[in-house]
Design a protein around this motif. Structure first.
Motif: not given
Length: 125
Positions: A20-24, A27-31, A75-77
């Motif tokens: 798993s990789c969690v982003a702070s 804007s994660f959904s645009s990457y 979940k930014n994951t």
């Protein structure tokens, strides 16, 4: 923005792991996102990539049909499901993000501007 990867460990050949990789940030959904791996003395190699929406996925030939990349934008994951693991899958695995998000499945490290800290995966024979 920071990426935090976890889920590595020691597993026998034929086993499975899920990284798993969690982003702070928000804007994660645009990457566009990807997983790379690295063994001692070698550069990082592309493992799998996924578009910002999750609708398109790309794989290295060496992991195709064994690994599955996915994401949960709520979940930014980012995930990497690894099945039928082989000793040659042993490496440090890194998650990577391309904040432009324009193209998914890019296979060169310089095309990503966000990196997680890496998580060790060891597959014993």
């Amino acid at each position: 923005v920071q990426l935090q990867a976890y889920g590595g460990g020691l597993v026998q050949a034929g086993g499975f792991l899920r990284l798993s990789c969690v982003a702070s940030g928000d804007s994660f959904s645009s990457y566009a996102m990807a997983w790379f791996r690295q063994t001692p003395g070698k550069g990082r190699e592309f493992v799998a990539g996924i578009s910002w929406s999750g609708g398109r996925a790309y794989y290295a030939d060496s992991v195709k049909d064994r690994f599955t990349i996915s994401r949960d934008n709520a979940k930014n994951t980012l995930y990497l499901q690894m099945n039928s693991l082989k000793p040659e899958d042993t490496a440090v695995y890194y998650c990577a993000g391309d904040t432009s998000g324009i193209v998914a499945g890019l296979r060169q490290t310089y095309e990503y501007d966000l990196w997680g800290q890496g998580t060790q995966v060891t597959v014993s024979s």
